[in-house]
Design an enzyme around this catalytic site. Sequence first.
Site, PDB file in Angstrom:
ATOM      1  N   THR A   1       0.861  -1.191   0.000  1.00 51.50           N
ATOM      2  CA  THR A   1       0.000   0.000   0.000  1.00 51.50           C
ATOM      3  C   THR A   1       0.891   1.232   0.000  1.00 51.50           C
ATOM      4  O   THR A   1       1.618   1.473   0.967  1.00 51.50           O
ATOM      5  CB  THR A   1      -0.911  -0.029   1.244  1.00 51.50           C
ATOM      6  OG1 THR A   1      -1.644  -1.260   1.222  1.00 51.50           O
ATOM      7  CG2 THR A   1      -1.868   1.151   1.257  1.00 51.50           C
TER       8      THR A   1
ATOM      9  N   CYS B   1      -2.799  -2.203   9.333  1.00 52.16           N
ATOM     10  CA  CYS B   1      -3.130  -1.363   8.167  1.00 52.16           C
ATOM     11  C   CYS B   1      -4.104  -0.217   8.396  1.00 52.16           C
ATOM     12  O   CYS B   1      -3.822   0.899   7.987  1.00 52.16           O
ATOM     13  CB  CYS B   1      -3.601  -2.251   7.028  1.00 52.16           C
ATOM     14  SG  CYS B   1      -2.207  -3.205   6.373  1.00 52.16           S
TER      15      CYS B   1
HETATM   16  N1  LIG Z   1      -1.105  -7.367   6.348  1.00 46.65           N
HETATM   17  C1  LIG Z   1      -2.173  -7.227   5.595  1.00 46.65           C
HETATM   18  O1  LIG Z   1      -3.245  -7.759   5.894  1.00 46.65           O
HETATM   19  C2  LIG Z   1      -2.149  -6.389   4.355  1.00 46.65           C
HETATM   20  C3  LIG Z   1      -1.059  -5.564   4.053  1.00 46.65           C
HETATM   21  N2  LIG Z   1      -1.072  -4.788   2.923  1.00 46.65           N
HETATM   22  C4  LIG Z   1       0.083  -3.969   2.581  1.00 46.65           C
HETATM   23  O2  LIG Z   1       1.097  -4.847   2.062  1.00 46.65           O
HETATM   24  C5  LIG Z   1       2.405  -4.408   2.458  1.00 46.65           C
HETATM   25  C6  LIG Z   1       3.108  -5.526   3.205  1.00 46.65           C
HETATM   26  O3  LIG Z   1       2.396  -5.789   4.400  1.00 46.65           O
HETATM   27  P1  LIG Z   1       2.688  -7.103   5.271  1.00 46.65           P
HETATM   28  O4  LIG Z   1       2.762  -8.284   4.379  1.00 46.65           O
HETATM   29  O5  LIG Z   1       1.731  -7.078   6.402  1.00 46.65           O
HETATM   30  O6  LIG Z   1       4.150  -6.771   5.803  1.00 46.65           O
HETATM   31  P2  LIG Z   1       5.130  -7.686   6.642  1.00 46.65           P
HETATM   32  O7  LIG Z   1       5.868  -6.767   7.541  1.00 46.65           O
HETATM   33  O8  LIG Z   1       4.389  -8.855   7.199  1.00 46.65           O
HETATM   34  O9  LIG Z   1       6.134  -8.269   5.519  1.00 46.65           O
HETATM   35  C7  LIG Z   1       7.071  -7.509   4.811  1.00 46.65           C
HETATM   36  C8  LIG Z   1       8.233  -8.444   4.440  1.00 46.65           C
HETATM   37  O10 LIG Z   1       9.086  -7.768   3.534  1.00 46.65           O
HETATM   38  C9  LIG Z   1      10.436  -8.098   3.855  1.00 46.65           C
HETATM   39  N3  LIG Z   1      11.322  -7.069   3.294  1.00 46.65           N
HETATM   40  C10 LIG Z   1      11.478  -5.795   3.700  1.00 46.65           C
HETATM   41  N4  LIG Z   1      12.343  -5.145   2.907  1.00 46.65           N
HETATM   42  C11 LIG Z   1      12.739  -6.032   1.962  1.00 46.65           C
HETATM   43  C12 LIG Z   1      13.605  -5.966   0.847  1.00 46.65           C
HETATM   44  N5  LIG Z   1      14.253  -4.840   0.528  1.00 46.65           N
HETATM   45  N6  LIG Z   1      13.757  -7.073   0.092  1.00 46.65           N
HETATM   46  C13 LIG Z   1      13.122  -8.230   0.394  1.00 46.65           C
HETATM   47  N7  LIG Z   1      12.282  -8.346   1.444  1.00 46.65           N
HETATM   48  C14 LIG Z   1      12.088  -7.266   2.216  1.00 46.65           C
HETATM   49  C15 LIG Z   1      10.437  -8.156   5.371  1.00 46.65           C
HETATM   50  O11 LIG Z   1      11.555  -8.888   5.858  1.00 46.65           O
HETATM   51  C16 LIG Z   1       9.101  -8.847   5.637  1.00 46.65           C
HETATM   52  O12 LIG Z   1       9.240 -10.258   5.680  1.00 46.65           O
HETATM   53  C17 LIG Z   1       2.179  -3.132   3.262  1.00 46.65           C
HETATM   54  O13 LIG Z   1       2.279  -2.029   2.406  1.00 46.65           O
HETATM   55  C18 LIG Z   1       0.735  -3.271   3.747  1.00 46.65           C
HETATM   56  O14 LIG Z   1       0.131  -2.024   3.975  1.00 46.65           O
HETATM   57  C19 LIG Z   1      -2.123  -4.804   2.051  1.00 46.65           C
HETATM   58  C20 LIG Z   1      -3.217  -5.607   2.287  1.00 46.65           C
HETATM   59  C21 LIG Z   1      -3.303  -6.461   3.450  1.00 46.65           C
HETATM   60  O1  LIG Z   2      -4.904  -3.258   4.076  1.00 53.49           O
HETATM   61  C1  LIG Z   2      -4.975  -4.159   4.872  1.00 53.49           C
HETATM   62  O2  LIG Z   2      -4.041  -4.585   5.556  1.00 53.49           O
HETATM   63  C2  LIG Z   2      -6.269  -4.840   5.157  1.00 53.49           C
HETATM   64  O3  LIG Z   2      -6.887  -4.102   6.259  1.00 53.49           O
HETATM   65  C3  LIG Z   2      -8.103  -4.653   6.724  1.00 53.49           C
HETATM   66  O4  LIG Z   2      -7.928  -6.002   7.135  1.00 53.49           O
HETATM   67  P1  LIG Z   2      -7.352  -6.399   8.583  1.00 53.49           P
HETATM   68  O5  LIG Z   2      -6.339  -5.386   9.032  1.00 53.49           O
HETATM   69  O6  LIG Z   2      -6.927  -7.815   8.460  1.00 53.49           O
HETATM   70  O7  LIG Z   2      -8.543  -6.300   9.610  1.00 53.49           O
HETATM   71  P2  LIG Z   2     -10.139  -6.111   9.591  1.00 53.49           P
HETATM   72  O8  LIG Z   2     -10.761  -7.437   9.606  1.00 53.49           O
HETATM   73  O9  LIG Z   2     -10.590  -5.133   8.567  1.00 53.49           O
HETATM   74  O10 LIG Z   2     -10.301  -5.435  11.030  1.00 53.49           O
HETATM   75  C4  LIG Z   2      -9.690  -4.190  11.314  1.00 53.49           C
HETATM   76  C5  LIG Z   2      -9.974  -3.761  12.735  1.00 53.49           C
HETATM   77  O11 LIG Z   2     -11.358  -3.439  12.881  1.00 53.49           O
HETATM   78  C6  LIG Z   2     -11.937  -4.189  13.935  1.00 53.49           C
HETATM   79  N1  LIG Z   2     -13.334  -4.535  13.594  1.00 53.49           N
HETATM   80  C7  LIG Z   2     -13.629  -5.095  12.391  1.00 53.49           C
HETATM   81  C8  LIG Z   2     -14.935  -5.401  12.052  1.00 53.49           C
HETATM   82  C9  LIG Z   2     -15.950  -5.105  12.959  1.00 53.49           C
HETATM   83  O12 LIG Z   2     -17.155  -5.344  12.709  1.00 53.49           O
HETATM   84  N2  LIG Z   2     -15.635  -4.561  14.149  1.00 53.49           N
HETATM   85  C10 LIG Z   2     -14.334  -4.262  14.499  1.00 53.49           C
HETATM   86  O13 LIG Z   2     -14.085  -3.729  15.606  1.00 53.49           O
HETATM   87  C11 LIG Z   2     -11.060  -5.420  14.073  1.00 53.49           C
HETATM   88  O14 LIG Z   2     -11.178  -5.973  15.362  1.00 53.49           O
HETATM   89  C12 LIG Z   2      -9.690  -4.846  13.782  1.00 53.49           C
HETATM   90  O15 LIG Z   2      -9.125  -4.239  14.928  1.00 53.49           O
HETATM   91  C13 LIG Z   2      -9.106  -4.686   5.550  1.00 53.49           C
HETATM   92  O16 LIG Z   2     -10.306  -5.316   5.983  1.00 53.49           O
HETATM   93  C14 LIG Z   2      -8.526  -5.459   4.362  1.00 53.49           C
HETATM   94  O17 LIG Z   2      -9.431  -5.406   3.256  1.00 53.49           O
HETATM   95  C15 LIG Z   2      -7.199  -4.818   3.960  1.00 53.49           C
HETATM   96  O18 LIG Z   2      -6.588  -5.511   2.894  1.00 53.49           O
END
Ligand SMILES: NC(=O)C1=CN([C@@H]2O[C@H](COP(=O)(O)OP(=O)(O)OC[C@H]3O[C@@H](n4cnc5c(N)ncnc54)[C@H](O)[C@@H]3O)[C@@H](O)[C@H]2O)C=CC1
Ligand SMILES: O=C(O)[C@H]1O[C@H](OP(=O)(O)OP(=O)(O)OC[C@H]2O[C@@H](n3ccc(=O)[nH]c3=O)[C@H](O)[C@@H]2O)[C@H](O)[C@@H](O)[C@@H]1O
Length: 404
Positions: free
Chosen positions: A113, A239
């Site tokens: 993101t 996020c």
């Molecule tokens: N966690 C989620 O549910 C979601 C996250 N996003 C977005 O996706 C992105 C990644 O999020 P997460 O997967 O949660 O992060 P994370 O922190 O779990 O994973 C990031 C990974 O990238 C690695 N890394 C960092 N710099 C690097 C480099 N230069 N080369 C190779 N590897 C490297 C790190 O060691 C780590 O394993 C963020 O921008 C987040 O906002 C989007 C949708 C859902």
């Molecule tokens: O960009 C991201 O990382 C992701 O962020 C959220 O996903 P996530 O962080 O896994 O969590 P959610 O399930 O959306 O919950 C977010 C927060 O809201 C709270 N929540 C959610 C739903 C609800 O009804 N009530 C409530 O308090 C959860 O407990 C949590 O703290 C979005 O739902 C995903 O679509 C997105 O990809």
Amino acid sequence: MRIGVVGAGYVGLTTAACFAHLGHQVVCADVDESKVEALNAGEVALHEPGLSDLVAEGLGSGGLRFVTGSRLSDVDFTFVCVQTPTGADGEADLTAVEEVLDQVSGPAVVKSTVPVGTAAKHPGVVSNPEFLREGHAVEDFLRPQRIVVGAQDERQARAVADLYGATRAPVVLTDTTSAELVKYASNCFLALKLSYVNTLAELCEHLDADIDGVTEGMRLDNRIGASCLAPGPGWGGSCLPKDTLALLATARTAGIDFATLEAAISTNHHQPRRVVDRIREEVGPLDGVRIGLLGLTFKAGTSDLRDSPALVVAGILSGEGAVLVAYDPCVEQDRPGITVLPSAVEAAEGADVLLVLTEWPEFAELDWPELAKRVRNPLIFDTRGVVPPGKAAEAGFRLVRTGR
Ligand SMILES: NC(=O)C1=CN([C@@H]2O[C@H](COP(=O)(O)OP(=O)(O)OC[C@H]3O[C@@H](n4cnc5c(N)ncnc54)[C@H](O)[C@@H]3O)[C@@H](O)[C@H]2O)C=CC1
Ligand SMILES: O=C(O)[C@H]1O[C@H](OP(=O)(O)OP(=O)(O)OC[C@H]2O[C@@H](n3ccc(=O)[nH]c3=O)[C@H](O)[C@@H]2O)[C@H](O)[C@@H](O)[C@@H]1O
């Protein structure tokens, strides 16, 4: 196709394992050597249903492998999935993304993101934001509600969308700037909804109304929708908090007053304090009060503690002198000021108050008579609406529920 994925976190590992499952040849790179070693041995540290199986499937078929580093060669597309934490002034910190983009040789697709306008600064870079939820990562990736691809030309966008072929989700093809904005707009809209419902819950407490009845009546309206209407101790996770701050920063730079978003953020800051105030109203000063916390993760279904509202509530309680023990099905290690115990019954031992902070479904099925025997004072605060009032009352508990 030959797909490279950089970053093996929640998004990168899910992307890599799912693309391999869809039949692509995938190589996933991460700078964390121990993570790569564990993944090559089939060990997945993330609590994500189905992910370990897909990693095992990919390693077994040879369609998935993990390497240390950031640079990948001999791939048709490189997906950038590294972290973008909050930086100065709320803007997303792009250090990791820029570092990776500088090293990619072929077509790069950004899944991280990133601030609106990032891809446009790099010729040929495609934006393909990810919408998966933690705890549902595999399911959301393989059966997404939509696939959004932004590119400078449509042919390039279509080629990236085609990689998902078998998922058959609606596809939105647009320019990179709009694709990046879809991501922030979606997360921030969820945050608006959640702050709205948390304030409604607070209002219900004053009006003697029941938030469950109110949201049941609301969610039947398709225009409102059924999700994100459950009140809680505030929204958290890795996020929503960072993405709301980032969009606010983008709006500020553009000279736009995004008052609704600003209100959603400040409403959220107020939630943990509200939980603590309510407990203090019931039990008086918290110094020396023993509290058994049920749930520490930011939501159910994940072991992720990043930006967990439960930890914010715990920090305030601890600051007021409360003695904290906790049980969470996915947390084993003690946290600062919190002793983590292996069961709810142990967390209840000698407690003056039980406090539910995460909506783990198993908290609806606890052995209430046994818990009642263990506590010093039979009082439960439920910020998530998971404790069944009838069973708790039968066991002799007094139940205080947020929004009721
Ligand atoms: N966690 C989620 O549910 C979601 C996250 N996003 C977005 O996706 C992105 C990644 O999020 P997460 O997967 O949660 O992060 P994370 O922190 O779990 O994973 C990031 C990974 O990238 C690695 N890394 C960092 N710099 C690097 C480099 N230069 N080369 C190779 N590897 C490297 C790190 O060691 C780590 O394993 C963020 O921008 C987040 O906002 C989007 C949708 C859902
Ligand atoms: O960009 C991201 O990382 C992701 O962020 C959220 O996903 P996530 O962080 O896994 O969590 P959610 O399930 O959306 O919950 C977010 C927060 O809201 C709270 N929540 C959610 C739903 C609800 O009804 N009530 C409530 O308090 C959860 O407990 C949590 O703290 C979005 O739902 C995903 O679509 C997105 O990809």
